[in-house]
Design an enzyme around this catalytic site. Structure first.
Site, PDB file in Angstrom:
ATOM      1  N   ASP A  33       2.983  13.160  15.428  1.00 52.02           N
ATOM      2  CA  ASP A  33       3.293  13.090  14.058  1.00 52.02           C
ATOM      3  C   ASP A  33       1.906  13.003  13.191  1.00 52.02           C
ATOM      4  OD1 ASP A  33       5.070  12.911  11.831  1.00 52.02           O
ATOM      5  OD2 ASP A  33       5.360  10.875  11.948  1.00 52.02           O
ATOM      6  N   LEU A  49       0.845  -1.245   0.130  1.00 47.68           N
ATOM      7  CA  LEU A  49      -0.121  -0.030  -0.044  1.00 47.68           C
ATOM      8  C   LEU A  49       0.837   1.057   0.038  1.00 47.68           C
ATOM      9  CD1 LEU A  49      -2.567  -1.305   2.497  1.00 47.68           C
ATOM     10  CD2 LEU A  49      -3.246  -0.502   0.270  1.00 47.68           C
TER      11      LEU A  49
HETATM   12  P1  ATP Z   1       6.302   8.043   7.717  1.00 48.03           P
HETATM   13  O1  ATP Z   1       7.281   7.219   7.548  1.00 48.03           O
HETATM   14  O2  ATP Z   1       6.442   9.602   7.789  1.00 48.03           O
HETATM   15  O3  ATP Z   1       5.024   7.749   8.522  1.00 48.03           O
HETATM   16  P2  ATP Z   1       4.033   7.431   5.913  1.00 48.03           P
HETATM   17  O4  ATP Z   1       2.913   7.669   6.822  1.00 48.03           O
HETATM   18  O5  ATP Z   1       3.682   7.651   4.473  1.00 48.03           O
HETATM   19  O6  ATP Z   1       5.254   8.004   6.116  1.00 48.03           O
HETATM   20  P3  ATP Z   1       3.777   4.631   6.455  1.00 48.03           P
HETATM   21  O7  ATP Z   1       3.259   4.927   7.792  1.00 48.03           O
HETATM   22  O8  ATP Z   1       4.797   3.572   6.794  1.00 48.03           O
HETATM   23  O9  ATP Z   1       4.585   5.806   5.934  1.00 48.03           O
HETATM   24  O10 ATP Z   1       2.612   4.304   5.626  1.00 48.03           O
HETATM   25  C1  ATP Z   1       2.872   4.089   4.305  1.00 48.03           C
HETATM   26  C2  ATP Z   1       1.774   4.255   3.574  1.00 48.03           C
HETATM   27  O11 ATP Z   1       0.752   3.133   3.686  1.00 48.03           O
HETATM   28  C3  ATP Z   1       0.795   5.235   3.903  1.00 48.03           C
HETATM   29  O12 ATP Z   1       1.236   6.569   3.150  1.00 48.03           O
HETATM   30  C4  ATP Z   1      -0.473   5.154   3.679  1.00 48.03           C
HETATM   31  O13 ATP Z   1      -0.886   5.211   2.212  1.00 48.03           O
HETATM   32  C5  ATP Z   1      -0.618   3.583   3.731  1.00 48.03           C
HETATM   33  N1  ATP Z   1      -1.124   2.994   4.916  1.00 48.03           N
HETATM   34  C6  ATP Z   1      -0.552   2.977   6.161  1.00 48.03           C
HETATM   35  N2  ATP Z   1      -1.639   2.448   6.927  1.00 48.03           N
HETATM   36  C7  ATP Z   1      -2.502   2.179   6.329  1.00 48.03           C
HETATM   37  C8  ATP Z   1      -3.839   1.198   6.585  1.00 48.03           C
HETATM   38  N3  ATP Z   1      -4.072   1.022   8.088  1.00 48.03           N
HETATM   39  N4  ATP Z   1      -4.464   1.306   5.746  1.00 48.03           N
HETATM   40  C9  ATP Z   1      -4.457   1.762   4.387  1.00 48.03           C
HETATM   41  N5  ATP Z   1      -3.248   2.043   4.070  1.00 48.03           N
HETATM   42  C10 ATP Z   1      -2.242   2.667   4.816  1.00 48.03           C
END
Ligand code: ATP
Ligand code: MG
Length: 462
Positions: free
Chosen positions: A133, A16
């Protein structure tokens, strides 16, 4: 590393997205017969016990919040190779970052979504948790019965606390959403830190632009001139650098946003019926589009194309730092500065920029991306910190000296990184023998040819 097909009992369907410290997968729980999202810590971090611990403790904290406004965590586990993961509620309608991909939202919708995010934050605050955050990619949308969207907060400062533990916060990419007190060690954070970030999210949803550094935020009405004064005041009050002057809590901010959203929605249909107003609105919109372009240039500055095919000069939002980068890399720029604490130096807000062909990939050190980070530091020994950096998973090719009319320093190079690319890490001192300011430059390149030399030679700091 090969992508796994299963994680525990969960069958992986597709990635995702990736953040600074891991990848999130859409997976299927065959037992519950439901889709879930599984976040796996990246393998270059999983050998660090402190980072593993934080990854898991953040997941536990998310669980503790136990609110239907916060993403639910169902399970925590470990892959056979040792990488920890946690399983959470799948947000089927994406994130607010996805909604922003097509530009700013209609004002009532932007206010309504920000209010929902603020109510999610208030639920955390009631449980005694400050998120730390809040940003569009951590605000998830899930379709509820009846087709409306629920707003869920995710991540609980996960990236931030992991980044602190790793000593590499520049990858976290939360600049612009962070209140000033968060950059001061020992300042003590409370719910008002999240109010600031919520204000930044609201600002971005109505303007399409991430606000500049605290205290230097361009009024949102300059980016969207049709914005009512009430909305401007509500957002700017959330973005007050002095937290005593902010909304005192997320709940009151949410109530004001809901009130404004209802007021704006009830005004708009009347306007549509009025032909004179309609013509005026069209004119306003054209002006808005022009101004949006001009004002956005405050943070996204492409100074000139010296040679259209070859390079483009980019500058940070203060205009103090600029450099020429290969034109193909200049697609996206974040110029709102950085915190030298990322390198283990004294915390503060300093001029800096990040430019890449795809900034969304920049936080993931394993993603194929071309770009450069440049950060100014007016205190501390950048060279010592850069000398201590390591990139596991890459081959270290050694260091070379760099000298120009303005700077001298040391360029350290890693090749054969997991994405097949190269990383260079450079610390620069003024060539006139002074010790400050120093500059930290990270260049990431996918494919052949080293652009570091040209970028360093073109660097200008005023
Ligand atoms: P950071 O590392 O700064 O938090 P981020 O929020 O983009 O950046 P992640 O938290 O690793 O990184 O999440 C990556 C991506 O996965 C998100 O940008 C979102 O698009 C998707 N994502 C995260 N959690 C979920 C979820 N529970 N359901 C659907 N998509 C999700
Ligand atoms: Mg996230």
């Amino acid at each position: 590393m090969q992508s796994p097909e299963r994680i525990g009992r969960y069958r992986l369907e597709r990635p995702l997205g990736s953040g600074a410290f891991g990848t999130v997968w859409l997976a299927h729980d065959d037992v519950l017969q439901a889709p879930v999202a599984v976040k796996v810590l990246a393998d270059n971090w999983s050998h660090r016990l402190d980072i593993r611990d934080r990854f898991l403790s953040e997941a536990r904290l998310l669980r503790k919040a136990d609110s239907n406004r916060v993403v639910q965590v169902y399970d925590i586990g470990e892959l056979p190779d040792g990488r920890p993961y946690f399983v959470m509620e799948y947000a089927d309608a994406g994130t607010l970052a996805d909604r922003l991909a097509t530009g700013p939202l209609p004002v009532p919708e932007a206010l309504r979504l920000t209010a929902l995010a603020a109510r999610s934050a208030a639920a955390l605050h009631e449980a005694g948790i400050v998120h730390r955050d809040i940003k569009p990619s951590n605000i998830l949308l899930r379709t509820a019965p009846g087709g409306v969207h629920r707003v869920l907060l995710a991540d609980l400062g996960l990236a931030k606390s992991l980044a602190q533990a790793s000593g590499l916060t520049l990858a976290a990419g939360s600049a612009g959403y962070q209140p000033p007190e968060q950059a001061q060690p020992g300042a003590g954070l409370d719910a008002r830190a999240d109010v600031y970030s919520l204000g930044a999210v609201g600002y971005e949803l109505v303007t399409g632009t991430v606000p500049g550094a605290p205290g230097r935020v361009v009024g949102p009405e300059r980016l969207r001139p049709d914005l009512g004064d009430g909305v401007r005041r509500a957002l700017m009050r959330a973005l007050e650098p002095d937290r005593e002057r902010r909304w005192p809590g997320a709940e009151v901010f949410a109530a004001e946003l809901d009130r404004l959203s209802a007021a704006v929605s009830s005004v708009q249909p009347r306007r549509r019926l009025d032909p004179v107003r309609k013509r005026l609105n069209t004119v306003t919109l054209v002006v808005a589009a022009v101004l949006a372009g001009t004002a956005a240039a405050v943070t996204v500055t492409l100074l000139n194309r010296d040679s259209p095919a070859k390079s483009v000069r980019v500058a940070d939002s203060t205009g103090r730092v600029s450099a020429q980068v290969p034109a193909g890399w200049g697609g996206q720029l974040r110029g709102s500065g950085w915190n030298p604490k990322a390198l283990g130096l004294t915390s503060g807000h300093q001029p800096g920029l990040e430019v890449a062909d795809d900034l969304s990939k920049w936080p993931d050190l394993k993603a194929a991306v071309n770009g450069v980070f440049i950060g100014l530091s007016e205190h501390g020994d950048v060279t010592a910190r850069v000398n201590a950096l390591a990139h596991s998973g890459c081959h270290y090719d050694g260091a070379r000296a760099f000298t120009s009319a303005d700077w001298h320093g040391r360029v350290r190079t890693w090749t054969d990184c997991p994405d097949g690319g190269t990383i260079t890490e450079t610390a620069l001192d003024p060539a006139d023998g002074g010790t400050q300011p120093q500059v930290y430059v990270q260049v990431r390149r996918h494919g052949s040819g080293d652009a570091t030399e040209g970028i360093l030679r073109s660097l200008r700091v005023t």
